[in-house]
Design a protein around this motif. Structure first.
Motif, PDB file in Angstrom:
ATOM      1  N   ASP A 166       5.735  -0.893  -2.102  1.00  0.00           N
ATOM      2  CA  ASP A 166       5.171  -0.582  -3.417  1.00  0.00           C
ATOM      3  C   ASP A 166       5.863  -1.493  -4.432  1.00  0.00           C
ATOM      4  N   TYR A 186       0.815  -1.212   0.000  1.00  0.00           N
ATOM      5  CA  TYR A 186       0.000   0.000   0.000  1.00  0.00           C
ATOM      6  C   TYR A 186       0.852   1.267   0.000  1.00  0.00           C
ATOM      7  N   GLU A 192      -5.163   2.629   7.779  1.00  0.00           N
ATOM      8  CA  GLU A 192      -6.344   1.799   8.016  1.00  0.00           C
ATOM      9  C   GLU A 192      -6.025   0.315   7.809  1.00  0.00           C
ATOM     10  N   ALA A 218      -0.505   4.241  -1.832  1.00  0.00           N
ATOM     11  CA  ALA A 218      -1.859   4.673  -1.464  1.00  0.00           C
ATOM     12  C   ALA A 218      -1.813   5.908  -0.566  1.00  0.00           C
ATOM     13  N   ASP A 219      -2.969   6.515  -0.373  1.00  0.00           N
ATOM     14  CA  ASP A 219      -3.092   7.642   0.540  1.00  0.00           C
ATOM     15  C   ASP A 219      -2.707   7.207   1.953  1.00  0.00           C
ATOM     16  N   ALA A 220      -2.156   8.118   2.718  1.00  0.00           N
ATOM     17  CA  ALA A 220      -1.680   7.792   4.071  1.00  0.00           C
ATOM     18  C   ALA A 220      -2.796   7.224   4.943  1.00  0.00           C
ATOM     19  N   SER A 221      -4.013   7.717   4.778  1.00  0.00           N
ATOM     20  CA  SER A 221      -5.115   7.234   5.600  1.00  0.00           C
ATOM     21  C   SER A 221      -5.460   5.784   5.247  1.00  0.00           C
ATOM     22  N   VAL A 222      -5.365   5.428   3.981  1.00  0.00           N
ATOM     23  CA  VAL A 222      -5.618   4.055   3.556  1.00  0.00           C
ATOM     24  C   VAL A 222      -4.548   3.129   4.113  1.00  0.00           C
ATOM     25  N   ARG A 223      -3.303   3.570   4.028  1.00  0.00           N
ATOM     26  CA  ARG A 223      -2.204   2.763   4.547  1.00  0.00           C
ATOM     27  C   ARG A 223      -2.383   2.505   6.038  1.00  0.00           C
TER      28      ARG A 223
END
Length: 298
Positions: free
Chosen positions: A220, A149, A159, A152-157
């Motif tokens: 990544d 991840y 989560e 991905a956006d930091a919030s997605v990572r």
């Protein structure tokens, strides 16, 4: 229910007996060590190295030892933080941290070049190693690769990371094995495969699993594969019924790597366990193709 439990226990016991043929070894690596299993085949010129996923260990490859270990040297490590292997130093490691340990382990065993197979999270480690040391990789096969991840956006990572860490804290290794192991297989998997996935998952080390969870959030793989494209012979395979790293996601990674893509019918995420013959044949095919191609180029 009791019959099912008895059958699963008998299946695991049988596999443990088979596994005993491939004793555990430890190699000194830097200030730590790496535990691994080995099938010492007739030839050491085309060494095959197998890297397991996040909920597994070196023992999960026992069927590949049996199928492939007669003709060549086959090695499977316990990744840092798994089995008796020393964890990496960082609490939130990068793929490069594992790639460095892999390089040092291969050095300790006198392996300058190998065929590398990575399953799921092991594919992230394999891809990072190949990107850093393309000259050391005769061929790279990624089985149901986890992409990570990192892009991905930091919030997605956060989560994704925190949900897995919470599950580990709540269930522990035994609970994970009981509740999560079925997700690794297709509906066609037999009791032996289910028992073996549970056996391996129940033996994870919580600290190492937590580090691997951070790795998954940070990694990544696509970027590393793009760096390898044209420099390392690669292939990607996935089970047709893999719900963890679905075929479409794996195909995108194959496209980035400019690599052949294989879908194995009747297999889930841990396809090399439930469809061992199909995956061992695929590994053998890839190994033969990549080494023969490399030799022709040389």
């Amino acid at each position: 229910m009791n019959d099912t439990i008895h059958t699963a226990a008998s299946s695991a016991a049988t596999l443990e007996t088979r596994l005993a043929r491939f004793a555990m070894h430890n190699a000194r690596v830097g200030e730590g060590s790496v535990s691994y299993r080995e099938a010492a085949g007739e030839s050491s010129n085309d060494t095959l190295v197998l890297l397991h996923g996040i909920g597994s260990g070196a023992a999960s490859w026992v069927q590949q030892f049996e199928a492939l270990g007669g003709a060549r040297r086959v090695l499977a490590w316990d990744a840092p933080g798994y089995g008796a292997s020393t964890p990496v130093a960082s609490a939130s490691p990068l793929a490069a941290d594992y790639a460095r340990v892999l390089a040092d382990w291969l050095d300790a065993l006198g392996i300058a070049r190998c065929m590398l197979v990575g399953h799921s999270l092991g594919a992230i480690m394999a891809g990072a190693f190949a990107a850093a040391h393309p000259e050391r990789v005769a061929g790279l096969l990624l089985i149901s690769p986890a992409g990570g991840y990192g892009a991905a956006d930091a919030s997605v990572r956060a989560e994704k990371r925190d949900a897995r860490l919470a599950m580990l804290a709540e269930l522990g290794p035994q609970g994970l094995a009981q509740q999560r192991s079925a997700n690794m297989l297709s509906p066609h998997a037999d009791d032996t495969a289910r028992a073996w996935v549970r056996w391996n998952m129940a033996r994870i080390v919580p600290h190492g699993y937590a580090q691997a969870t951070h790795l998954l959030a940070n990694a990544d793989l696509a970027t590393d594969l793009a760096r390898c494209a044209g420099r390392v012979p690669m292939a990607v395979a996935v089970g047709a019924q893999d719900s963890i790293t679905p075929p479409e996601a794996c195909e995108r990674l194959a496209q980035i790597a400019h690599a052949p893509f294989h879908v194995v019918p009747g297999a889930g995420h841990a396809g090399y366990i439930e469809q061992s013959l199909a995956y061992s044949t695929l590994i053998e095919f890839t190994l033969t193709r990549t080494f023969s191609t490399t030799e022709l180029k040389a």
